[in-house]
Scaffold this motif. Structure first.
Motif, mmCIF file in Angstrom:
data_model
loop_
_atom_site.group_PDB
_atom_site.id
_atom_site.type_symbol
_atom_site.label_atom_id
_atom_site.label_comp_id
_atom_site.label_asym_id
_atom_site.label_seq_id
_atom_site.Cartn_x
_atom_site.Cartn_y
_atom_site.Cartn_z
ATOM 1 N N GLU A 1 0.767 -1.116 -0.043
ATOM 2 C CA GLU A 1 0.121 -0.238 0.057
ATOM 3 C C GLU A 1 0.785 1.321 0.039
ATOM 4 O OE1 GLU A 1 -2.719 -0.383 3.349
ATOM 5 O OE2 GLU A 1 -3.578 -2.140 2.713
ATOM 6 N N ALA A 2 1.784 1.170 0.760
ATOM 7 C CA ALA A 2 2.891 2.350 1.078
ATOM 8 C C ALA A 2 3.579 2.817 -0.452
ATOM 9 C CB ALA A 2 4.114 2.226 2.138
ATOM 10 N N ARG A 3 4.004 1.658 -0.942
ATOM 11 C CA ARG A 3 4.626 1.724 -2.242
ATOM 12 C C ARG A 3 3.952 2.372 -3.366
ATOM 13 N NH1 ARG A 3 7.264 -3.568 -2.842
ATOM 14 N NH2 ARG A 3 9.207 -2.627 -1.866
ATOM 15 N N ALA A 4 2.414 1.988 -3.349
ATOM 16 C CA ALA A 4 1.542 2.481 -4.315
ATOM 17 C C ALA A 4 1.560 3.896 -4.209
ATOM 18 C CB ALA A 4 0.234 1.757 -4.153
ATOM 19 N N VAL A 5 1.454 4.536 -2.794
ATOM 20 C CA VAL A 5 1.418 5.722 -2.448
ATOM 21 C C VAL A 5 2.822 6.623 -3.423
ATOM 22 C CG1 VAL A 5 1.192 7.524 -0.920
ATOM 23 C CG2 VAL A 5 -0.172 5.582 -0.734
ATOM 24 N N ARG A 6 3.641 6.262 -2.691
ATOM 25 C CA ARG A 6 4.976 6.565 -3.373
ATOM 26 C C ARG A 6 5.091 6.444 -4.756
ATOM 27 N NH1 ARG A 6 6.210 9.179 0.634
ATOM 28 N NH2 ARG A 6 7.040 8.433 2.588
ATOM 29 N N GLU A 7 4.716 5.453 -5.589
ATOM 30 C CA GLU A 7 4.914 5.426 -6.983
ATOM 31 C C GLU A 7 3.744 5.877 -7.842
ATOM 32 O OE1 GLU A 7 6.026 1.428 -7.187
ATOM 33 O OE2 GLU A 7 7.790 1.642 -6.082
ATOM 34 N N GLY A 8 2.181 5.642 -7.229
ATOM 35 C CA GLY A 8 1.126 6.100 -8.033
ATOM 36 C C GLY A 8 0.165 6.964 -7.204
ATOM 37 N N VAL A 9 -0.836 6.375 -6.846
ATOM 38 C CA VAL A 9 -1.833 7.156 -5.856
ATOM 39 C C VAL A 9 -2.601 6.203 -4.951
ATOM 40 C CG1 VAL A 9 -3.541 7.066 -7.946
ATOM 41 C CG2 VAL A 9 -3.814 8.854 -5.846
ATOM 42 N N GLY A 10 -2.738 6.746 -3.797
ATOM 43 C CA GLY A 10 -3.484 5.928 -2.891
ATOM 44 C C GLY A 10 -4.714 6.765 -2.107
ATOM 45 N N MET A 11 -5.484 6.303 -1.396
ATOM 46 C CA MET A 11 -6.224 6.931 -0.549
ATOM 47 C C MET A 11 -6.824 6.354 0.807
ATOM 48 S SD MET A 11 -9.761 6.411 -3.031
ATOM 49 C CE MET A 11 -11.006 6.440 -1.910
ATOM 50 N N GLY B 1 -4.273 3.336 -11.011
ATOM 51 C CA GLY B 1 -4.083 2.450 -10.051
ATOM 52 C C GLY B 1 -4.380 2.941 -8.576
ATOM 53 N N MET B 2 -5.212 3.442 -8.272
ATOM 54 C CA MET B 2 -5.610 3.709 -7.119
ATOM 55 C C MET B 2 -5.670 2.702 -5.995
ATOM 56 S SD MET B 2 -6.565 5.993 -4.721
ATOM 57 C CE MET B 2 -7.334 7.482 -5.671
ATOM 58 N N VAL B 3 -5.197 2.747 -4.841
ATOM 59 C CA VAL B 3 -5.128 1.796 -3.946
ATOM 60 C C VAL B 3 -5.531 2.335 -2.682
ATOM 61 C CG1 VAL B 3 -3.482 0.406 -2.422
ATOM 62 C CG2 VAL B 3 -3.226 0.347 -5.082
ATOM 63 N N ALA B 4 -6.446 1.536 -1.847
ATOM 64 C CA ALA B 4 -6.837 1.987 -0.585
ATOM 65 C C ALA B 4 -5.961 1.652 0.523
ATOM 66 C CB ALA B 4 -8.241 1.408 -0.238
ATOM 67 N N TYR B 5 -5.470 2.473 1.246
ATOM 68 C CA TYR B 5 -4.313 2.305 2.182
ATOM 69 C C TYR B 5 -4.839 2.302 3.631
ATOM 70 C CZ TYR B 5 -2.759 6.927 2.462
ATOM 71 O OH TYR B 5 -2.415 8.423 2.230
ATOM 72 N N GLY B 6 -4.308 1.669 4.441
ATOM 73 C CA GLY B 6 -4.730 1.800 5.917
ATOM 74 C C GLY B 6 -3.755 2.370 6.848
ATOM 75 N N LEU B 7 -3.948 2.276 8.048
ATOM 76 C CA LEU B 7 -3.102 3.025 9.107
ATOM 77 C C LEU B 7 -1.540 2.486 9.057
ATOM 78 C CD1 LEU B 7 -4.804 3.325 12.496
ATOM 79 C CD2 LEU B 7 -4.797 5.061 10.882
ATOM 80 N N GLU B 8 -1.352 1.284 8.693
ATOM 81 C CA GLU B 8 -0.099 0.846 8.792
ATOM 82 C C GLU B 8 0.676 1.418 7.789
ATOM 83 O OE1 GLU B 8 1.876 -1.145 10.498
ATOM 84 O OE2 GLU B 8 0.267 -1.470 12.119
#
Lengths: 94, 419, 195, 997
Positions: free
Chosen positions: D651-661, D841-848
């Motif tokens: 999830e964190a990598r998706a944020v650094r490389e694409g987009v997450g929410m 490539g949206m990924v939902a990410y959590g607290l971790e």
């Protein structure tokens, strides 16, 4: 124990948050009087008997209330709105 | 005075128990002592005991306004532990634990220190990390502490709700095995007897009504039983600190007196073999040897000297009881009582010389007073005898608040009810 | 605009529940008013501010702490010094009120999404609510139209008596589902109908 | 019917048998029976075993004061221990077992304790079990070894582990007058108060009202007293301003005239209707309380006084008249007062034989003499019972001449055959609630009893509580109290005619008969008269020491029958009067209260759940939910087969490389509105907000008054006088209260309103290099490019049909936005963003993952803002304005807060490529030995996908100066030791170029 809220009337103590000694005076914000600040933050009158103290009706109208309560018997002697009191003896705007 | 032992019990039993002598004398006050300890609770009595034993100062009076042990030593939930977070506290309480471990022998009085362990429950991974931090801190100062898994906890305490469906599931815990419980009254009586045997005068029904002064210096006290003089006057009056200090002319202290309620159920067959705390609230429970579950929770949360609490806190504690032990719904609360706690502004105690010459101060024990009884007396006696702090209590000064050197185990700042 | 979703959606079960031996003692339901708005007035400005409220809403409030008035389409009550809750079937009340109210009189805060509105009605309404709140629900102590701020443990609630046997409760949205469970459970003894 | 059951009379219904079982034996009783009365009717004498000596015990009382006959009720698979058989109403199917016996009630190995006799007298355990001072059992070990056996032998009933399926509820009540006790005085008081129109609650602990009227045998008015009580009750029950609560014990008198009561709603029913609680916990706030709690009889203490069959005289009278049950067929009555003569007569009337009445007094009233004549049997004045004989039941009483003045026996004992000894030592007013309300009880020499203290709260006493000794007096007092409670004018009082006799109300001051053998004071705790004398000998003479040393009065009956006799024995030993020994301060509860009732609805769930508008989506999409305070937040959205670490790294990598929410709806949100809102923020934040333009946000830091960090968050200026403040999730309530306090108490002149709007807004953070493009694709009515929406800018627009507010701010260190909408639209907005994000490539990410991103950036949260850290410790000193005072500014430079060796925030990199754990400590030495040299601890740790290393944040002593050095993580709790490098807390993109991009 019931706390008389001037707005809501007598309410159970469980609706209130205790905010401590109401005899403390916050120094002027720009004051550098360390002793006065220390007294405000750390020192308490803590009497056995009538105690002037602040309660917030946090589970009700959320107003702060100045309560005079006997710490030996828990009997409440007086209560008034904190805001009204501080307005009455309003200090310079700070 | 006779030593207590199994043999002495048998001997006396054959004599119809007619030959037992008072556990401590009831002397008349002398006009002068080397040291007056004000407060005949656990701390005052242990202070007198260690003054006599460690420092050879036995011309000591302990003065108590009511009956001996009437303060918090007689109204606590009897837990003994050293699992504090900050080293200033944990080192001190660990020293106390070491004294506890030999206390019954030391006093020739069975204080029933039972090292059945104190287990703190964790309910979130973050809390587990916090406990690891605390456990590691304890291990680094030489105190014991281990983590327990949920499965281990379930085996140890079958009564606990360890299900994942609990509102706040238990995911692990922090155990201090050397911790446990002691018989609270016995600690007061054991120290009283021990101090008395070393020559200390214990004066009950003797209330301090004022201080005798020479200039700035405190040189004694006036009491309901007359004036008593001493070179050194030491205060160990727990919930009454503010009141007694007011007699000495000091009308504000970094202390609020609060009421802390405690509870006991009807007597049950063994139900809980250790002491547990709830991590999703504020609750602790152990079982006395008589069978009553002894438990408590938060402060009521307002200034009080009434030794009486109110209903919301009772309800809160009972709710937490059932969150941990669902099987107790039909078990009945037998008695509740309230003790006065000196809540300091950082949750840590004060043991110091001063604030006036000739005066020594021991207060601010918050929740921690009972377990500190041995080390508090030990270190306070040191301070009184040598006019300097014991290294373990050097940080417990009165001026630490103003200087910003607070020892804030809970990180709550100057809101005493939150410590 | 998109519809507002109810926080109770998966747990809202219309029908009769609990002990119905004596019929349903209360009717429980979620209302979905268009607007829930706080009007907060500076000290001393109550009269002109309430005049503005009267202009905008047609509601006139009796004097006194916690006083209020309830109609089917709109209701208002005081719940704290200088603070009033206005509830309207119509959307957009906050904007209308804000446009009409000078900053010298007070402030307007839209809480339409932030509070969930419950209604409990019936002969046993007082009995059921008394299980949850430490206030006196007797008509003499809590007259029709009046409002109260109180709480059930962690759940803060504003309550208006909108009829002799009817109360409207406003609860923080995030607590709504838990509160609904609690309310339903409390009503099982007397039996309840969800509409 | 058994020979012990009278053919008629009493409250019971003889029409059909009620079946129940005791220790596996089936019995029958009558509806209206208590377990005690039903078993007595069946001829059962042995009810239980005593606490210490395991002696056989029968039933001693008839009510709440029962010390001996305790049983465990088995129902719904749940154990309910320690219930007095006297308070348990039987019903069809009731199953109970006896307690504290092994293997059975009749044969109990624990009875061997009796052989130890005097060696296990009061306090013996303080004098032994210390064990050797050296060897394997030194220290506490020997005691702990012994303790195991002691614990097993002690204790009464056994509790179970299963969750109780029964329901418990609370009820809040308000009334003008609460009348406690529905005996003659209480009924009269309730009538008088209700007549005025006041709202009245009448609470009675028994199943029926009437109290002593049910067994006094008197007539009130023209009818038997019990019928008078029933008729009076019926009249009251018809009133709509009065509520009668039976089976309701008022057990606590708290401050503000708040009383706690337990209503046993379902205990007497074979089954409860749906939704009905087993117990209801009443909190009654009464303007005035009328205490009409009556009085409790106490025994005279004599050797052998604990044999089954020895019973309070009044209890036997109650069994006879109220239940139609004989406590025995041939009774010896032993008394120091006239009342027991009524009991004797009642026994006789009910069909028992009275063998003798033994009275310590030489003179008695003519009325008593007449009652004695009616009762039949010998009248032995100036005599005392000095012993009993019998195994599991009394077979005879030994009687000897006794001189009251000297307290000595003379002559020789003679035996009287009897199967019960009915004893009375006079009556003690039930002052418990009055004492709880505050004040010290007052000794009354005439009645040899403590009377209630002067009221410390608003209560009025009436009846036996207030010293009334006749029903006539009690009725009159009840009426007066009822009138006084409503401030009514004195109303005409039509005194009902009472048939009571002219008895002498003064008992002789004799509460113990000397003699050989164990004479029990506290029957349940096995405290003997000798134990009290031993306590005296050893100096435990104050009432509190007596209680604590001997455990007198500490049992489940709380000394209701033993308190005064115990004090009398100590007083005699001291040569003092009873009041000089002291009175016990009574504490709640009056009688034991189920824990379930006090938890009430929280027995089902201790705390409510706080859910965000998107909660159901998270759960439906595989989130592992994390309990954060009351909130639930997604920890990870794990995919099949993923570990937690794999999930958050993905999830964190998706944020650094694409987009997450991520759902950030839980952040505290406070509307700060009003002309002086900006001024207010300047005072409470360390930095300045008055200069913030509209539609811009700023990161702010708050200190406590003492100069330590309180909280941080961004505050958005939505209008000139309209701010939206955000706080951390954990501190939302605390910050709100902090601000409200300042506004209400310190700066009331500021025109600022604070309103919690946490629940008004749903918040979603959209983060990652593709976030702008993604938003541009779905937001309408506004642009989101760098010009329209610069860093910390705010725009308003729509996504789908949903009005949104978008602020460009970043916690992750990436280009990021927070999108807010009305909470009722939160779920739709979430799904809309998910859908719009698919092409990116949206990924939902959590607290971790959120935590990982912030650790990499060195942003602080609650783990670092732990109430002990300063702004400087956390490298936030750049936020401390020097141009203005703010909360905490005066205190933040104190000595202790600026010492260089404070714990300061640093970054850590694991050098052995193994994970670091939050809570690990940092040390300098690499030898792996654990010593007192901790430098600090890890506050948060993760695997950093950006750095491809295990990293952490730590608070380390003098940490700023250690950056660049090596140290070691020492984590004995998890057996982890290894090298780390101390680095800057900015472990990723220290220039912040990514979020400004």
């Amino acid at each position: 124990m019931l706390i008389p809220c001037p707005y809501c009337g007598q309410r159970d103590v469980s609706e209130f948050t205790y905010q401590g000694d109401g005899n403390r005076t916050r120094p002027n914000p720009s004051s550098t009087d360390r002793a006065a600040w220390n007294a405000y933050v750390y020192d308490r009158t803590n009497p056995a008997g009538e105690h002037r103290e602040i309660w917030q009706h946090s589970g009700g109208c959320r107003a702060h209330i100045v309560v005079v309560r006997n710490t030996l018997t828990h009997a409440v002697v007086a209560s008034s709105m904190a805001r009204a009191r501080t307005r009455a003896d309003r200090r310079e705007p700070t | 005075m006779a030593e207590y032992s199994a043999l002495s019990i048998l001997k006396n039993a054959f004599a119809g128990n007619r030959d037992w002598k008072p556990a401590w004398r009831k002397p008349e006050p002398k006009p002068t002592y080397d040291v007056i300890v004000v407060g005949g609770g656990g701390h005052g009595l242990s202070t007198a005991y260690y003054l006599a034993k460690e420092h050879g100062i036995s011309n000591v009076a302990v003065i108590e306004k009511g009956w001996l042990g009437s303060g918090n030593v007689g109204r606590n939930t009897t837990a003994v532990r050293s699992n504090y977070l900050l080293p200033e506290n944990s080192r001190f309480y660990e020293f106390s634990m070491k004294l506890w471990e030999n206390l019954s022998h030391e006093l020739n009085y069975n204080v029933m220190f039972s090292q059945r362990g104190v287990l703190n429950m964790a309910h979130t991974p973050g809390q587990l990390d916090d406990f690891a931090r605390r456990g590691n801190a304890l291990r680094h100062i030489g105190a014991d502490s281990v983590m327990m898994t949920t499965a281990e906890i379930a085996r140890l305490i079958p009564a606990l709700d360890v299900s994942g469906s609990a509102r706040f599931p238990i995911i692990g815990g922090l155990m201090q095995w050397r911790a446990g419980t002691a018989r609270h009254d016995a600690v007061a009586w054991g120290y009283a007897r021990g101090a008395d045997r070393r020559g200390v005068d214990i004066l009950e029904n003797c209330e301090v009504t004022g201080f005798l002064r020479e200039g700035d210096r405190i040189v004694g006290v006036s009491t309901s039983r007359g004036e008593i003089r001493a070179n050194k006057v030491a205060l160990a009056v727990a919930g009454s600190t503010g009141q007694v200090m007011r007699l000495a002319g000091i009308d504000r202290m970094p202390i609020e007196s609060h009421v802390l309620q405690a509870f006991v159920t009807e007597s049950l067959k063994p139900f809980l073999d250790t002491v547990v705390t709830y991590g999703a609230g504020h609750f602790y429970m152990g079982q006395s040897d008589k069978g009553g579950l002894i438990f408590g929770g938060d402060l009521d949360g307002y200034n009080s000297y009434a030794q009486r609490g109110n209903l919301p806190l009772v309800e809160e504690v009972m709710s937490e009881t059932l969150a941990m032990f669902p099987g107790l719904a039909r078990v009945r609360l037998l008695r509740s009582w309230g003790g006065l706690t000196d809540m300091s502004m950082d949750g840590s105690p004060i043991i110091t010389t001063g604030p006036l010459p000739g005066l020594y101060l021991n207060c601010g024990w918050c929740y921690g007073g009972f377990k500190a009884t041995p080390s508090s007396g030990f270190c306070f006696a040191w301070t009184i005898a040598r006019d300097e702090p014991h290294p373990l209590t050097a940080a417990f000064t009165l001026d630490r608040f103003h200087r910003g050197l607070v020892i804030d185990d809970k990180g709550q700042g100057s809101t005493p009810r939150l410590h | 605009m998109a519809d507002r979703l109810s926080p109770l959606e998966p747990v809202y079960r219309p029908g009769n529940h609990g002990n119905l031996a004596g019929g349903a003692g209360v009717v429980l339901g979620e209302r979905q008013p268009g607007s829930i708005v706080q009007l907060a007035v500076w000290s001393g400005q109550e009269r002109p501010a309430l005049a503005v409220m009267l202009d905008v809403t047609g509601m006139r409030l009796p004097d006194g702490a916690g006083s209020g008035s309830a109609r089917e389409d709109i209701a208002a009550f005081g719940f704290a010094p200088g603070r009033f809750l206005l509830v309207s079937e119509a959307e957009g009340l906050a904007d209308r009120l804000r446009a009409a109210l000078s900053e010298e009189l007070g402030t307007v805060t839209d809480l339409s999404h932030g509070r969930t509105a419950f209604r409990i009605a019936g002969a046993k309404a007082e009995w059921v609510l008394a299980k949850l709140f430490a206030i006196d629900f007797a008509l003499a102590a809590f007259p029709t139209g009046a409002g109260r701020s109180t709480s059930h443990h962690d759940i803060f609630a504003q309550i208006q008596r909108s009829g002799p046997e009817q109360f409207d409760l406003y609860v923080f949205r995030s607590f709504a589902r838990s509160f609904w469970h609690t309310l339903c459970r409390a009503a099982e003894e007397t039996g309840y109908e969800v509409r | 019917m058994s020979p012990r059951r009278a053919a008629q009379g009493g409250r019971i219904d003889r029409s059909g048998p009620v079946r129940f079982s005791f220790d596996g034996h089936a019995y029958t009783g009558c509806a209206g029976d208590s377990l005690a009365s039903a078993l007595l009717a069946n001829g059962v004498s042995l009810f239980g075993r005593s606490f210490k000596y395991h002696r056989p015990r029968g039933v001693f009382a008839a009510g709440v004061d029962e010390p001996s006959a305790l049983v465990t009720v088995l129902r719904d698979g749940i154990r309910e221990p320690n219930i007095p058989a006297t308070m348990l109403e039987i019903y069809d199917g009731l199953t109970v077992e006896s307690q504290n016996r092994m293997p059975s009630l009749a044969f109990d190995v624990g009875a061997l304790n009796q052989l130890a006799g005097p060696a296990i007298a009061a306090g013996f355990y303080y004098k032994t079990f210390m064990g050797p001072v050296f060897g394997p059992l030194k220290g506490t070990r020997f005691w702990m070894f012994c303790e195991r056996f002691i614990r097993r032998a002690a204790g009464l009933g056994r509790a179970g582990y299963e969750k109780d399926p029964a329901r418990y509820e609370r009820m809040n009540a308000f009334c003008d007058v609460l009348v406690v006790g529905a005996g003659p005085a209480g009924l009269m008081a309730a009538s008088a108060a209700a007549e005025s129109g006041a709202s009245v609650i009448l609470a009675e602990q028994d199943a029926i009202t009437g109290g002593s009227a049910n067994w006094s045998g008197e007539t009130i008015g023209e009818t038997p007293a019990a019928e008078w009580a029933a008729a009076t009750t019926d009249a009251l029950a018809g009133r709509d301003n009065l509520r009668i609560l039976t089976r309701t014990t008022v057990w606590g008198y708290y401050d503000g005239n708040t009383l706690a009561a337990l209503e046993r709603v379902g205990d007497h029913k074979p089954a409860s209707p749906a939704g009905e609680p087993k117990h209801r916990h009443w909190t009654i706030r009464a303007k005035t309380v009328i205490l009409a709690t009556g009085a409790l009889e106490r025994p005279i203490v004599f050797p052998g006084n604990d044999r089954p069959g020895v019973m309070l005289a009044g209890a036997a009278q109650r069994y006879a008249l109220e239940y139609g049950v004989l406590a025995g067929e041939r009774a010896v009555v032993f008394t120091n007062n006239d009342n027991a003569y009524c009991s004797a007569a009642a026994m006789r009337d009910a069909g028992a034989e009275v063998a003798a009445i033994v009275d310590v007094r030489r003179e008695i009233s003519p009325a008593a003499r007449e009652l004695a004549r009616q009762a039949g049997g010998e009248l032995l004045l100036g005599h005392a019972v000095v012993d009993t004989e019998g195994g599991k039941a009394v077979t005879c009483a030994k009687v000897q001449p006794f001189d009251t003045a000297s307290g000595t026996l003379s002559g020789s004992p003679k035996s009287i055959t009897a199967d019960c000894v009915l004893v009375s030592g006079g009556w003690s007013p039930t002052i418990h609630l009055a004492s709880q309300a505050g004040g010290k009880p007052v000794w009354d020499e005439q009645q040899q009893a403590f009377l209630p203290p002067a009221p410390a709260q608003r209560w009025i006493g009436a009846g036996g509580l207030d010293g009334a000794t006749t029903s006539e007096e009690a009725l009159r007092q009840g009426w007066d109290a009822g009138r006084a409670s409503v401030d009514g004018p004195p109303a005409p009082y039509a005194a009902p005619l009472v048939s009571s006799l002219e008895l002498d109300a003064r008992p002789a001051p004799v509460l113990e008969i000397p003699g050989k053998g164990k004479a029990f004071v506290d029957l349940q705790h096995d405290v003997t008269a000798d134990d009290i004398r031993l306590a005296h000998r050893e100096g435990f003479v104050s009432v509190e020491h007596l209680k604590r040393y001997t455990t007198l009065g500490m049992a489940t009956d709380q000394g209701k029958t033993s308190n005064v006799p115990g004090l009398a024995i100590m007083a005699a030993a001291l040569g003092k009067s009873i009041p000089d020994v002291g009175a016990t301060r009574f504490r709640p509860p009056y009688s034991p209260v189920s824990i379930g009732s006090l938890a009430a609805e929280r027995q089902a769930e201790i705390k409510p759940e706080r859910l965000t508008p998107m909660h159901d989506w998270h759960v439906a999409n595989g989130a592992t939910m994390y309990s954060a305070g009351l909130w639930f937040r997604p920890m990870i959205y794990g995919q099949p087969g993923e570990t937690v670490e794999q999930a958050y790294v993905r999830e964190a990598r998706a944020v650094r490389e694409g987009v997450g929410m991520v759902d950030v709806s839980t952040l505290g949100k406070i509307a700060v509105q009003g002309p002086e809102a900006a001024e207010f923020l300047d005072r409470v934040y360390t930095n300045t907000f008055s200069t913030l333009p509209v539609n811009k946000a700023r990161y702010g830091l708050m200190l406590r008054e003492d100069g330590f960090v309180l909280d941080d968050g961004t505050t958005w200026r939505l209008g000139a006088n309209d701010f939206l403040m955000t706080t951390t999730t954990a501190n939302a309530g605390k910050v709100m209260q902090h601000l409200e306090y300042l506004l209400d108490v310190v700066w009331p002149q500021l025109r600022v309103h604070l309103t919690s709007v946490t629940d008004q807004w749903a918040g979603i953070a959209v983060a990652g290099p593709k976030s702008r493009a993604m938003l541009a694709a779905c937001v309408s009515q506004t642009a989101v490019d760098d010009a329209a929406l610069p860093f910390m800018g705010i725009v308003h627009g729509r996504i789908d049909d949903i009005p949104v507010m978008v602020c460009r701010l970043s916690f992750s260190g990436e280009l990021a936005y927070e999108v807010y909408c009305g909470a009722g639209h939160g779920a739709q907005l979430w799904e809309a963003l998910m859908a719009a994000g698919q092409p990116f490539g949206m990924v939902a990410y959590g607290l971790e993952a959120l935590g990982t991103l912030r650790i990499e950036k060195g942003h602080v949260t609650g783990a670092e803002i732990d109430g002990r850290t300063t702004a400087r410790d956390l490298h936030l000193d750049w936020m401390l304005s020097r141009k203005k005072p703010f909360v905490g500014s005066a205190m933040m430079d104190r000595e202790g807060l600026i010492q260089p060796d404070r714990m300061q925030l640093v970054g850590l990199v694991s050098l052995d490529n193994r994970p670091l754990n939050g809570g690990g400590h940092i040390v300098e030495h690499g030898d792996g030995e654990i010593r007192d040299d901790s430098l600090g601890h890890i506050t948060a740790a993760c695997y950093s996908p950006a750095r491809r290393q295990y990293i952490g944040l730590a608070l380390v002593r003098n940490g700023k100066a250690r950056v660049g050095t090596h140290a070691f993580v020492s984590d004995p709790m998890r057996d982890r030791f290894g090298p780390v490098e101390i680095v800057s807390h900015h472990m990723y993109d220290p220039q912040g170029s990514r979020m400004h991009g």
